[in-house]
Enzyme design. Sequence first.
Site, PDB file in Angstrom:
ATOM      1  N   HIS A 306       0.863  -1.189   0.000  1.00 43.91           N
ATOM      2  CA  HIS A 306       0.000   0.000   0.000  1.00 43.91           C
ATOM      3  C   HIS A 306       0.894   1.231   0.000  1.00 43.91           C
ATOM      4  O   HIS A 306       1.957   1.242   0.614  1.00 43.91           O
ATOM      5  CB  HIS A 306      -0.884   0.013   1.264  1.00 43.91           C
ATOM      6  CG  HIS A 306      -2.044   0.934   1.132  1.00 43.91           C
ATOM      7  ND1 HIS A 306      -1.938   2.286   1.368  1.00 43.91           N
ATOM      8  CD2 HIS A 306      -3.328   0.697   0.766  1.00 43.91           C
ATOM      9  CE1 HIS A 306      -3.120   2.839   1.156  1.00 43.91           C
ATOM     10  NE2 HIS A 306      -3.987   1.916   0.785  1.00 43.91           N
ATOM     11  N   ASP A 364      -7.948  -5.414  -0.059  1.00 40.89           N
ATOM     12  CA  ASP A 364      -8.386  -6.194  -1.224  1.00 40.89           C
ATOM     13  C   ASP A 364      -8.016  -7.668  -1.107  1.00 40.89           C
ATOM     14  O   ASP A 364      -8.504  -8.494  -1.858  1.00 40.89           O
ATOM     15  CB  ASP A 364      -7.749  -5.621  -2.491  1.00 40.89           C
ATOM     16  CG  ASP A 364      -8.254  -4.222  -2.743  1.00 40.89           C
ATOM     17  OD1 ASP A 364      -7.456  -3.279  -2.710  1.00 40.89           O
ATOM     18  OD2 ASP A 364      -9.478  -4.071  -2.905  1.00 40.89           O
TER      19      ASP A 364
END
Length: 430
Positions: A306, A364
């Site tokens: 991320h 996700d």
Amino acid sequence: MTEKLAKLSIGNQAWEFPIRSGSIGPDVIDISKLYGGTKMFTYDPGFTSTAACESKITYIDGDEGMLLYRGYPIEQLAVHGDFLETCYLLLYGELPNPTEKSKFDHTVIRHTMVHEQMSRFLSGFRRDAHPMAVMVALVGAMSAFYHDSLDITDPHHRLVSSIRMIAKMPTMASMAYKYSIGQPFVYPKNELGYTANFLRMCFSIPCEEYIVDPILERALDRIFILHADHEQNASTSTVRLAGSSGANPFACVAAGIACLWGPAHGGANEAALAMLEEIGTPERIPQYVARAKDKNDPFRLMGFGHRVYKNYDPRAKLMQQTTHEVLKLLGHGDDPLLQVALELERIALHDEYFIEKKLYPNIDFYSGITLKAMGFPTSMFTVLFALARTVGWIAQWKEMIEDPGQKIGRPRQLYTGAPKREYIELANRA
Ligand code: SDX
């Protein structure tokens, strides 16, 4: 209090720029006057060190793995509240009292129908069109139907278009799904809650009534809360940039949906599930981890890493709990995909490469397994992400429009192309 200043010296010249502090988080150096003074631009592709705006909506501390919506920790909102409460909070800045909550829910639920002619749009698509392509079209088309709420300078228009956007996303998302499987569209029912309505519009068929399972409803509602907003991510920045030109909110959200579709962003949940299915068994994980570490191999572990979180994504933890609840309820507790996901997570969290690069599972990584178990096809995963993120996009768009200092976003560049040169007639070219 004396103003904090950042000093920049280039050669024998020096400039000072004000340093501004937020309520929490990193200070910023206000460089809005940099070009005027130095005739130089800053250079920051990907905006890794750039604050593009001031906002009061969502705060992320990537090192702490902290996510706050209007100051409230995501862990508390996801456990104690529902998605429409989060929508109210993101839009208005405070948690609603019981009267405000009931009025807001009533208003949203009674805006869930779409103009009947919108249902004809879909017949122009092939049945195998990706639902995200349909969503970009349907949401953009809202500007062609809801003329009475497009004046962005009118607070009432902004409120009406915000409510319409939030309320109609589940209906359009279910239409995209139903069209892809050749089933008739299902109208919303006002006696159902927001998320129950969406589940029924997706899974009900004319031949028999669909009874919403309250545990699935709660799980999906929590998934929507986890996805509702996330500071200035790529799709939110897209919505803000589109909105800065004065484009109407429906067109701006359509742009946000297009950006979210990418596998590096919201498309990662679909890509993560495809990766887990390709890996297939825990025994095959090492070869994929090796590929993810190989500089010459473009393969990346989808659902890991991320830009901001250099610690565990707090949403991923909550997502993992929800995944276990849903799989247990549906009798898929031994789902091989979950076994592969858990083993991949265990390996990655102990692997030097991932530890050094601070690559943790993100939201996700688990959402795809859960949505698949609920009966959604992989192609609908990012549509559900867009459904949930719509309130974040709209809240950020509204904040930008209502900022008195708002101006059109227009970044500059470092030009490395051809210097000025004279045109050569065709006959004179070699
Ligand atoms: C979302 O911004 C948001 O807030 C987004 C989001 C939201 O709610 O809006 O949180 C939703 O988009 C989550 C992210 C979903 N994307 C994925 O899961 C796709 C896989 N992840 C990567 O593509 C990547 O981690 C990004 C795009 C998410 C972040 O990329 P960055 O910050 O630009 O980091 P990077 O690409 O510079 O990577 C840093 C290093 C690189 O190695 P070096 O060049 O330094 O040697 O880490 C490596 C990368 O090669 N790396 C990975 C990796 N992610 C980064 N290596 C293997 N697998 C990965 N998944």
